[in-house]
Scaffold this motif. Structure first.
Motif, PDB file in Angstrom:
ATOM      1  N   PHE A  81       0.445  -1.394   0.332  1.00 52.29           N
ATOM      2  CA  PHE A  81       0.192  -0.249   0.548  1.00 52.29           C
ATOM      3  C   PHE A  81       1.008   1.379  -0.005  1.00 52.29           C
ATOM      4  CE2 PHE A  81      -3.792   2.924   0.734  1.00 52.29           C
ATOM      5  CZ  PHE A  81      -3.074   3.696   2.182  1.00 52.29           C
ATOM      6  N   LEU A  82       1.839   1.584   0.944  1.00 49.27           N
ATOM      7  CA  LEU A  82       2.547   2.804   0.723  1.00 49.27           C
ATOM      8  C   LEU A  82       3.585   2.941  -0.646  1.00 49.27           C
ATOM      9  CD1 LEU A  82       4.910   2.367   4.197  1.00 49.27           C
ATOM     10  CD2 LEU A  82       2.747   4.097   4.156  1.00 49.27           C
ATOM     11  N   ASP A  83       3.649   1.330  -0.890  1.00 47.34           N
ATOM     12  CA  ASP A  83       4.450   1.994  -2.233  1.00 47.34           C
ATOM     13  C   ASP A  83       3.666   2.408  -3.614  1.00 47.34           C
ATOM     14  OD1 ASP A  83       6.707  -1.389  -1.444  1.00 47.34           O
ATOM     15  OD2 ASP A  83       7.051   0.691  -1.648  1.00 47.34           O
ATOM     16  N   ARG A  84       2.282   1.645  -2.674  1.00 43.86           N
ATOM     17  CA  ARG A  84       1.634   2.294  -4.370  1.00 43.86           C
ATOM     18  C   ARG A  84       1.703   3.428  -4.103  1.00 43.86           C
ATOM     19  NH1 ARG A  84      -1.275  -1.883  -3.827  1.00 43.86           N
ATOM     20  NH2 ARG A  84      -3.226  -0.890  -1.970  1.00 43.86           N
ATOM     21  N   VAL A  85       0.563   4.180  -2.930  1.00 47.18           N
ATOM     22  CA  VAL A  85      -0.012   5.360  -3.117  1.00 47.18           C
ATOM     23  C   VAL A  85       0.849   6.203  -2.277  1.00 47.18           C
ATOM     24  CG1 VAL A  85      -1.755   6.736  -1.270  1.00 47.18           C
ATOM     25  CG2 VAL A  85      -2.080   3.953  -2.891  1.00 47.18           C
ATOM     26  N   PHE A  86       1.912   5.811  -1.920  1.00 46.39           N
ATOM     27  CA  PHE A  86       2.897   6.532  -0.988  1.00 46.39           C
ATOM     28  C   PHE A  86       3.909   6.963  -1.744  1.00 46.39           C
ATOM     29  CE2 PHE A  86       0.296   9.074   1.360  1.00 46.39           C
ATOM     30  CZ  PHE A  86      -1.001   7.448   1.946  1.00 46.39           C
ATOM     31  N   GLY A  87       4.802   6.262  -2.671  1.00 42.86           N
ATOM     32  CA  GLY A  87       6.233   5.747  -3.087  1.00 42.86           C
ATOM     33  C   GLY A  87       6.644   5.473  -1.698  1.00 42.86           C
ATOM     34  N   GLY A  88       6.276   4.637  -1.089  1.00 41.35           N
ATOM     35  CA  GLY A  88       7.213   3.744   0.016  1.00 41.35           C
ATOM     36  C   GLY A  88       7.431   5.284   0.950  1.00 41.35           C
ATOM     37  N   GLU A  89       6.600   6.326   0.949  1.00 39.82           N
ATOM     38  CA  GLU A  89       7.042   6.494   1.942  1.00 39.82           C
ATOM     39  C   GLU A  89       6.428   6.778   3.605  1.00 39.82           C
ATOM     40  OE1 GLU A  89      10.774   8.299   1.313  1.00 39.82           O
ATOM     41  OE2 GLU A  89       9.579   8.546   2.614  1.00 39.82           O
ATOM     42  N   ALA A  90       6.750   6.097   4.633  1.00 42.78           N
ATOM     43  CA  ALA A  90       5.923   5.957   6.004  1.00 42.78           C
ATOM     44  C   ALA A  90       4.634   7.154   6.192  1.00 42.78           C
ATOM     45  CB  ALA A  90       5.788   5.532   6.926  1.00 42.78           C
ATOM     46  N   THR A  91       5.609   8.345   6.540  1.00 43.90           N
ATOM     47  CA  THR A  91       5.101   9.535   7.234  1.00 43.90           C
ATOM     48  C   THR A  91       3.977  10.057   5.928  1.00 43.90           C
ATOM     49  OG1 THR A  91       7.650   9.841   7.721  1.00 43.90           O
ATOM     50  CG2 THR A  91       5.792  11.697   7.668  1.00 43.90           C
ATOM     51  N   PRO A  92       3.976  10.323   4.893  1.00 40.78           N
ATOM     52  CA  PRO A  92       3.105  11.035   4.728  1.00 40.78           C
ATOM     53  C   PRO A  92       1.559   9.958   4.862  1.00 40.78           C
ATOM     54  CG  PRO A  92       3.987  10.720   2.686  1.00 40.78           C
ATOM     55  CD  PRO A  92       4.636  10.110   4.104  1.00 40.78           C
ATOM     56  N   ALA A  93       1.449   8.417   4.674  1.00 45.49           N
ATOM     57  CA  ALA A  93       0.560   8.254   4.886  1.00 45.49           C
ATOM     58  C   ALA A  93      -0.182   7.755   6.772  1.00 45.49           C
ATOM     59  CB  ALA A  93       0.820   6.675   4.745  1.00 45.49           C
ATOM     60  N   LEU A  94       1.201   8.219   7.304  1.00 44.49           N
ATOM     61  CA  LEU A  94       0.561   8.458   8.382  1.00 44.49           C
ATOM     62  C   LEU A  94      -0.187  10.025   8.616  1.00 44.49           C
ATOM     63  CD1 LEU A  94       3.625   7.423  10.791  1.00 44.49           C
ATOM     64  CD2 LEU A  94       1.451   7.299  11.843  1.00 44.49           C
ATOM     65  N   ILE A  95       0.274  10.624   7.849  1.00 41.03           N
ATOM     66  CA  ILE A  95      -0.698  12.025   8.758  1.00 41.03           C
ATOM     67  C   ILE A  95      -1.126  12.027   7.467  1.00 41.03           C
ATOM     68  CG2 ILE A  95      -0.202  14.652   7.564  1.00 41.03           C
ATOM     69  CD1 ILE A  95       2.899  14.232   7.544  1.00 41.03           C
ATOM     70  N   HIS A  96      -1.739  11.433   7.072  1.00 39.01           N
ATOM     71  CA  HIS A  96      -3.454  11.325   6.206  1.00 39.01           C
ATOM     72  C   HIS A  96      -3.828  10.378   7.466  1.00 39.01           C
ATOM     73  CE1 HIS A  96      -6.043   9.889   3.669  1.00 39.01           C
ATOM     74  NE2 HIS A  96      -6.140   8.949   3.997  1.00 39.01           N
ATOM     75  N   PHE A  97      -3.559   9.166   7.538  1.00 41.97           N
ATOM     76  CA  PHE A  97      -4.507   8.703   8.740  1.00 41.97           C
ATOM     77  C   PHE A  97      -4.714   9.455  10.025  1.00 41.97           C
ATOM     78  CE2 PHE A  97      -5.382   5.678   6.919  1.00 41.97           C
ATOM     79  CZ  PHE A  97      -4.187   4.166   6.234  1.00 41.97           C
ATOM     80  N   VAL A  98      -3.839  10.568  10.763  1.00 38.76           N
ATOM     81  CA  VAL A  98      -4.493  10.482  11.946  1.00 38.76           C
ATOM     82  C   VAL A  98      -4.756  12.237  11.236  1.00 38.76           C
ATOM     83  CG1 VAL A  98      -3.198  12.814  13.411  1.00 38.76           C
ATOM     84  CG2 VAL A  98      -2.270  10.289  12.835  1.00 38.76           C
ATOM     85  N   LYS A  99      -5.042  12.540  10.237  1.00 41.00           N
ATOM     86  CA  LYS A  99      -5.938  13.297   9.573  1.00 41.00           C
ATOM     87  C   LYS A  99      -7.235  12.613   9.869  1.00 41.00           C
ATOM     88  CE  LYS A  99      -3.928  16.688   7.007  1.00 41.00           C
ATOM     89  NZ  LYS A  99      -3.087  17.146   5.470  1.00 41.00           N
TER      90      LYS A  99
END
Lengths: 127, 127
Positions: A81-99
């Motif tokens: 999921f991280l690779d597909r949507v966020f280019g492998g970066e966890a931080t933007p994913a975390l930010i997205h989920f926290v938001k």
DNA sequence: CGCAACCGTTTACACGTGTAATCTGTCAGC
DNA sequence: GCTGACAGATTACACGTGTAAACGGTTGCG
């Protein structure tokens, strides 16, 4: 090993209720999802063939147990999921989920505590 | 609308460089991923047909622009991921990412600040 | 021993996806 | 007007997936 959307439904039940009889898996998943028993049997078969499930006969009944750990599958699916949507970066994913997540005060506290641990570990490493 | 793994590769490039000429999309993605130009063209075509991309002719060149917002697609893909792996619950997903991600001090601070905002908002709502 | 229950096993089909070749319409330069 | 460039449009195929029917082997009960 890739677990499909529908296969996750089956695996999540078996991870949480292992070992479990085939009849129970079939009845519960068919009822919860509006699928036929034949559909659930196909999925059980595919998961055994993939190596995600193990089955053993118990008289006339069959029992299923997971042959892979849930946390390993979660890790792999999360990575994908991280690779597909966020280019492998966890931080933007975390930010997205926290938001976007509805978090209780308890949830916030738990996550904050984990972040504290994270920072302490970073400092330790730098030391 | 579902964007496949490979289609995310194309969309991420176009979201970050819009508007962009077909030649650039094709060259860059083919080179970065070891795909042929024909493969990239197929994906562009499918994305236009899905309504994710818009294209317009500019002389002999074609230009692509996104027809959907990245944040809407991120939200949908995130929702799908949560539903599949975590039964729709964001908190365990957050916990998983906090545990497994390599976060810098800056990242930790940013996420903590967002959590603070979250708590304040909860208190406001309860007030 | 026959039969029902359990449910595995096999088969089937539609669709999306990954990958790519080939053909064709339009545009611009010579 | 012809030709090459651009790249869209069409076609193709293999595989995974969602969904489900039908058949058959084994077990246990009457």
């Amino acid at each position: 090993m890739q677990i499909s959307d529908a296969e996750w439904v089956v695996m999540n039940l078996i991870w949480s209720s292992s070992p479990i009889e085939a009849a129970e898996v079939i009845d519960q998943i068919a009822a919860d999802n509006g699928w036929s028993a034949a559909t659930v049997k196909t999925m059980l078969h595919r998961l055994v063939r993939k190596g995600a499930l193990a089955t053993e006969q118990n008289g006339k009944k069959y029992v299923y147990t997971p042959a892979v750990r849930r946390d390993a599958c979660v890790r792999q699916a999360s990575r994908s999921f991280l690779d597909r949507v966020f280019g492998g970066e966890a931080t933007p994913a975390l930010i997205h989920f926290v938001k976007t997540a509805k978090l209780s005060d308890k949830d916030v506290k738990e996550i904050r505590a984990m972040l504290d641990k994270k920072t302490n570990r970073n400092e330790g490493e730098q030391g």
